[in-house]
Design a protein around this motif. Structure first.
Motif, short mmCIF file in Angstrom:
data_model
loop_
_atom_site.label_atom_id
_atom_site.label_comp_id
_atom_site.label_asym_id
_atom_site.label_seq_id
_atom_site.Cartn_x
_atom_site.Cartn_y
_atom_site.Cartn_z
N GLY A 291 0.65 -1.45 -0.04
CA GLY A 291 -0.19 0.18 -0.28
C GLY A 291 0.75 1.16 0.66
N THR A 292 1.89 1.20 0.43
CA THR A 292 2.88 2.83 0.12
C THR A 292 3.66 2.75 -1.07
N ILE A 293 3.38 1.85 -1.52
CA ILE A 293 3.95 2.47 -2.91
C ILE A 293 3.12 2.80 -4.16
N LEU A 294 1.29 3.35 -3.78
CA LEU A 294 0.57 4.14 -3.63
C LEU A 294 0.73 5.37 -3.92
N LEU A 295 1.60 5.87 -2.42
CA LEU A 295 1.64 7.03 -1.41
C LEU A 295 3.14 7.57 -2.57
N PRO A 296 2.97 8.93 -2.74
CA PRO A 296 3.73 9.37 -4.13
C PRO A 296 4.21 9.99 -3.24
N SER A 297 5.78 9.74 -3.91
CA SER A 297 7.11 10.53 -3.04
C SER A 297 6.87 11.93 -2.73
#
Length: 192
Positions: A66-72
């Motif tokens: 799910g953290t992949i979905l968080l934009p950098s």
């Protein structure tokens, strides 16, 4: 397109003003540990998520994915505050190395490759007396070499191209990497 007069002296002059070997060394002092330990960490974590059974495995894996979905860009400012003010690691290479040790996409990729390998290979090796580490390094890692190479290459390219992080965390000119140094070498109005 083709110059009227070839000026070979420009190459030596550029190497005098542009400290090529320093920037090369600085860049690879970030890339080598980040790629090496990031790949090894991805192998260990991918193995844990693919083969081991422990409480909360699915929940932890789902949170990681799910953290992949968080934009950098969302995490840029909080991470900067933590690295510089909280840990005092401003103008060092640590904020450029440590985040790549836990690349979630790399862990996901290794896990998916390990899921395709039958568990009977693990069982056969454990019957022959091999421990978990031996099974991982002598049976599973050679079977997933393409995934390991892809993870290492993706880490290399990602770190090499990550000029934003390098601009944010590196302030002194002696610590510049290739990307930052080339940007400074090119002037505002053109290149000499």
């Amino acid at each position: 397109f083709i110059p009227h007069e070839w000026l070979w002296a420009n190459y030596s002059k550029a190497l005098e003003t542009f400290e090529y070997w320093r920037y090369f060394r600085n860049t690879f002092s970030i890339i080598i540990p980040a790629v090496t330990f990031g790949t090894v960490t991805a192998i260990f974590c991918g193995y844990a998520f693919a083969r081991l059974r422990f409480r909360g495995k699915k929940l932890i894996f789902n949170i990681c994915v799910g953290t992949i979905l968080l934009p950098s860009m969302v995490t840029l400012l909080p991470l900067y505050v933590v690295w510089t003010k909280g840990l005092g690691l401003g103008d060092t290479y640590w904020p450029l190395i440590l985040p790549y040790l836990t690349g979630v996409f790399n862990i996901f990729l290794i896990r998916q490759f390990l899921m395709t390998i039958p568990k009977e290979l693990d069982e056969a090796a454990s019957i022959d007396g091999a421990g978990r580490m031996r099974i991982l390094w002598t049976i599973l890692v050679p079977s997933i070499k393409p995934a390991v190479v892809v993870v290492a290459m993706m880490l290399f390219i990602q770190i090499w191209n990550d000029m934003l992080q390098q601009l944010i965390y590196i302030n002194s000119m002696s610590k510049f990497t290739f990307a930052v140094a080339l940007t400074n070498f090119t002037g505002s109005f053109g290149t000499n």
